[in-house]
Design an enzyme around this catalytic site. Structure first.
Site, PDB file in Angstrom:
ATOM      1  N   GLY A 499       0.973  -0.886  -0.256  1.00 29.61           N
ATOM      2  CA  GLY A 499       0.472   0.162  -0.126  1.00 29.61           C
ATOM      3  C   GLY A 499       0.437   0.826  -0.174  1.00 29.61           C
ATOM      4  N   ASP A 615      -5.554   8.796  -1.714  1.00 28.73           N
ATOM      5  CA  ASP A 615      -4.608   7.585  -2.983  1.00 28.73           C
ATOM      6  C   ASP A 615      -5.451   6.941  -3.105  1.00 28.73           C
ATOM      7  OD1 ASP A 615      -2.503   5.812  -3.990  1.00 28.73           O
ATOM      8  OD2 ASP A 615      -1.967   5.157  -2.215  1.00 28.73           O
TER       9      ASP A 615
END
Ligand SMILES: *[C@@H]1O[C@H](CO)[C@@H](O)[C@H](O)[C@H]1NC(C)=O
Ligand SMILES: *[C@@H]1O[C@H](CO)[C@@H](O)[C@H](O)[C@H]1NC(C)=O
Ligand SMILES: *[C@@H]1O[C@H](CO)[C@@H](O)[C@H](O)[C@H]1NC(C)=O
Ligand SMILES: *[C@@H]1O[C@H](CO)[C@@H](O)[C@H](O)[C@H]1NC(C)=O
Ligand SMILES: *[C@@H]1O[C@H](CO)[C@@H](O)[C@H](O)[C@H]1NC(C)=O
Ligand SMILES: *[C@@H]1O[C@H](CO)[C@@H](O)[C@H](O)[C@H]1NC(C)=O
Length: 802
Positions: A499, A615
């Site tokens: 991530g 994001d």
């Protein structure tokens, strides 16, 4: 296209279609002068507003005197003779020597008058750039203003309630219909009873209510963008108005519309039209008294209505059929002795003050005692935040309670009276929940407990600043050894992905309990305490479209988050794969898009944290066992470093292909940069193609360009992923998704819609959408894995979805 002004926007009916002749406008009208219905208008100094005669229909009559924005499409903000239309083009508006403004027909019938007067001579009528029609005497004393007599529109600077409170109690009243400005059935106003509230009525019935508390309206979609400043003016806790001017150049208006919604619009700065920003009621919980008396509404729950503690449905049968209107009654009954007590519920909209008593010189403790003494008193609260000497007591049934947001630690709290037996039950329930929790905690650390030498402690993150133990949120703190064991020492095999802030591992805590562990990169520079506090804030966020945080681990350099494990991996795993893409048919994809939009809206607006994800991308959308979309990695952006949550950052996290231009180039992020990513995600889901690394024989630079060009030629359906069953799609949904996607990826952040508008635009076929502008295709496509174009090579006769 970009400069095309005739844009279809929502509520076309509000705009005048005919009969506004362009002509020279006068600036003022003095005593003895008149304005006749021959195309002449009175214009504000900067030509923002005009006063004149118009017809709301496509025919030339009936005629009304009104004020509208000069910008096209003309939007009427005020109407004088709402109840008495002119039936011919013969209206005359004149100002008398004693300052009485009258509207008469040629026959001499008075249709409307301001009833203002002065002893002095030379009164003057003029229209301000705020849209206020003003009569002043020659010493500039205000004699009358249209702002005191609103129609259906609230403009910045308009006071809904006069400071004197009497005799003017201003309300907005809806038009009867799109093309009929006469008084409709919906109204909107401020009520200062026990509580200060804004209330929408349908006739004599309440329809929607928002309370004013601690300087804002919890749950009311306010303060959402730079052009909106829900600045409240109040005295002594009493609300006067909540909509002050911000910038003259930004046009914004609130309207009570003819179908009963309260809406706010902002004019696109380049004049592209009015963009709807907020609407209330937003959801079913917003409907007044949705759960009946003594019920509480929680929108994220199914069913959304529950009885308050100590109450039972009046009719089990109706409740089972999701008809909650009959509400709940007390069970067990109160004994009306000292034994009764109170349960605190926090973060809710206070019950409506129908039968109440407000005492402004009582402490909250006195308030409690007083309430206890009177058997009819059912609840109490401090209605004005942080004011020690206010006590509001409710009598009888409690109505219209909803949970505002899950992150409600600072939200209003109300103390509900319950019988002693119920208090005991509540205590026991807490106890057993605690036991259960401890069991889980013990379970999860079993491996460690077995393998360790000493007594390893499991401790919990505790919410800081809490007064009462019962309100603590308990989030398990896992110790490192547990996590190491569960993830097989962070083995590559257990790695699920990487991530924005570090790798994610699958962890097997104990038999059957699988979690996902996110291991943060070490250079966060954040202290342990800060980290813990952040996690506690974030763990309070609960939404069906957000991945749930189960706990954390902080030890030495290590900082980790433990999430629920999502069985079906992430969205990119499906949509970019020809075979797996078949598992997601259109209806599922549309559901996923709506889910992501709702989740993001919650992060932006509905939780008080106002989290910007930074994001958002398809690989951050996880799917649960029923393929419901859940946003992951949220809140991490917020967690990492105070300076990064400012509006600009040096360290741009995020993923090319999803990043808004202003963020990628300038490090400037906002809710609107998330909206950009949302747009890319929508287009990727529809098309089954990646924006980044887009490579396609048809020669488009990237997905945005392809979407834009196809849309411009009205061929947007060709963008659809050819690999799923086309017979199953709903055309308006696909078209809408593409158009909304394009609106979200517009170059100028201010032109992108906010998430509530995105959800609104996606969910209804009826809303007319603004036209998107050409996105900037700034990304250079890079050589990468072949993207499928509009062809589908795999043919599988039948695939079973899960
Ligand atoms: C009023 O607002 C609601 C919600 O935005 C919308 O669905 C409805 O169409 C509007 N009604 C009119 C007449 O514009
Ligand atoms: C002016 O007075 C008339 C008669 O009393 C009344 O009907 C009307 O509503 C008043 N107009 C305004 C703007 O208050
Ligand atoms: C204003 O004019 C109207 C219509 O002629 C009249 O009914 C009303 O009494 C006047 N009001 C004042 C204060 O002069
Ligand atoms: C408010 O409470 C105080 C203290 O109990 C009492 O003296 C006073 O009369 C109350 N005021 C009203 C308006 O009830
Ligand atoms: C409580 O309510 C009942 C019924 O409305 C009324 O008769 C009674 O006087 C009330 N008692 C108090 C203490 O206000
Ligand atoms: C608290 O309430 C009292 C009485 O209504 C009022 O005079 C005072 O200004 C309030 N204080 C604050 C901080 O709102």
């Amino acid at each position: 296209m970009d400069h095309h002004l005739a844009i279809k926007i929502l509520f076309a009916a509000l705009y005048l279609s005919t009969n506004l002749k362009q002509s020279n406008g006068a600036a003022t009208l003095s005593a003895g002068q008149s304005l006749v219905d021959d195309g002449h208008v009175l214009t504000s100094p900067s030509q923002i507003f005009e006063l004149g005669f118009f017809s709301p229909r496509s025919s030339s009559t009936p005629r009304f005197l009104g004020i509208w924005y000069t910008a096209t499409p003309h939007v009427v903000v005020w109407v004088a003779n709402r109840q008495h239309p002119l039936i011919a083009l013969n209206g005359v508006l004149s100002l008398s020597k004693n300052a009485n403004l009258t509207l008469t027909s040629a026959q001499g019938t008075t249709l409307w008058s301001s009833n203002s007067s002065t002893q002095l001579s030379n009164p003057l009528l003029h229209l301000t750039d705020y849209g206020n029609l003003v009569i002043e005497d020659n010493s500039k004393i205000l004699l009358w203003q249209s702002f005191d007599n609103p129609s259906d529109t609230l403009l910045p600077g308009m006071k809904l309630l006069q400071e004197t409170e009497t005799p003017n109690v201003n309300v907005l009243t809806s038009w009867k219909s799109d093309n009929d400005p006469s008084l409709g059935e919906f109204s909107f106003g401020i009520v200062n009873g026990g509580l200060s509230q804004i209330i929408t009525m349908k006739g004599k019935e309440r329809r929607y209510r928002a309370i004013y508390w601690d300087g804002h309206f919890p749950g009311f979609p306010d303060s959402v963008d730079a052009t909106w400043n829900a600045e409240v003016s109040s005295t002594g806790g009493k609300l006067l108005s909540f909509f002050q001017p911000l910038k003259k150049s930004v046009h914004t208006r609130l309207i009570m519309n003819s179908s009963g919604s309260f809406q706010r619009f902002v004019m696109d700065e380049r004049g592209a039209g009015w963009i709807p920003m907020i609407t209330s009621p937003r959801d079913s919980c917003d409907n007044y008294g949705w759960c009946g008396v003594n019920g509480v509404c929680r929108i994220y729950k199914t069913p959304e209505c529950e009885c308050l503690r100590g109450f039972k449905p009046k009719s089990d049968k109706e409740w089972r059929l999701f008809d909650w209107r009959s509400g709940c009654s007390r069970n067990p009954p109160l004994d009306c002795q000292k034994e009764d007590g109170f349960l605190k519920i926090q973060g809710v909209k206070f019950p409506d003050s129908l039968s109440f008593q407000l005492n402004t010189s009582m402490s909250i403790e006195e308030c409690r005692d007083q309430c206890l003494k009177n058997c009819n008193c059912t609840a109490y609260a401090d209605p004005y935040f942080r004011n020690e000497t206010n006590c509001l007591m409710w009598f009888g049934d409690l109505i219209d309670i909803r949970e505002q947001a899950v992150d409600t630690r600072d939200g209003p709290s109300v103390y509900i009276r319950v019988a002693a037996t119920e208090l005991d039950l509540a205590k026991k329930a807490k106890g057993s929940a605690k036991t259960k929790f401890i069991l889980i905690a013990v379970f999860t650390t079993m491996l460690v407990l077995v393998s360790c030498l000493g007594g390893l402690l499991t401790w919990r993150c505790r919410k800081q600043g809490y007064r009462k133990a019962s309100e603590e949120l308990e989030l398990p703190l896992f110790d490192l050894a547990t996590i190491v064991a569960a993830t097989n020492n962070f083995s590559g095999e257990n790695m699920l992905g990487e991530g924005g802030f570090g790798p994610v591992y699958k962890g097997n805590l104990s038999a059957g309990k699988v979690v996902a562990v996110k291991r943060m990169s070490r250079y966060s520079g954040q202290g342990d305490e800060e980290f813990k506090n952040e996690i506690i804030l974030i763990s309070n966020l609960q939404h069906r479209n957000l991945v749930r945080i189960l706990g954390c681990c902080i030890e030495g350099e290590e900082k980790m988050l433990v999430y629920e494990y999502m069985l079906n991996k992430s969205l990119d795993y499906y949509i970019f794969d020809q075979e797996r893409g078949l598992l997601l048919d259109w209806s599922k994809r549309f559901e996923i898009i709506m889910g992501i939009a709702r989740g993001l809206m919650y992060l932006h607006h509905d939780s008080r944290l106002k989290i910007i994800h930074r994001d958002l991308k398809t690989s951050n959308i996880l799917l649960d066992e029923s393929l419901n979309a859940k946003i992951s990695d949220f809140g991490i952006a917020r967690m990492f470093g105070g300076d990064q949550t400012a509006a600009r950052t040096k360290r741009v996290v995020g993923t090319y292909g999803y990043m808004a231009p202003e963020y990628a180039f300038d490090g400037k992020f906002s809710m609107k940069s998330d909206v950009f990513s949302m747009g890319v995600v929508i287009l990727e889901i529809v098309s089954g193609k990646r924006n980044r690394g887009f490579k396609c024989a048809l020669g488009y630079q990237n997905l945005l360009e392809q979407a834009w060009l196809l849309w411009k030629e009205n061929r947007e359906l060709e963008l659809m992923d050819p690999c799923y069953n086309k017979s199953s799609y709903v055309e308006w949904q696909v078209r809408r998704c593409i158009q909304v996607g394009l609106l979200c990826v517009q170059n100028a952040a201010e032109e992108r819609p906010m998430m509530p508008s995105v959800v609104l635009m996606l969910s209804s076929e009826d809303t007319v959408l603004p036209q998107p502008k050409r996105p900037v295709f700034f990304m250079q496509s890079e050589p990468s894995n072949e993207n499928k174009c509009n062809s589908c090579t795999v043919t599988i006769s039948e695939v079973q979805g899960r």
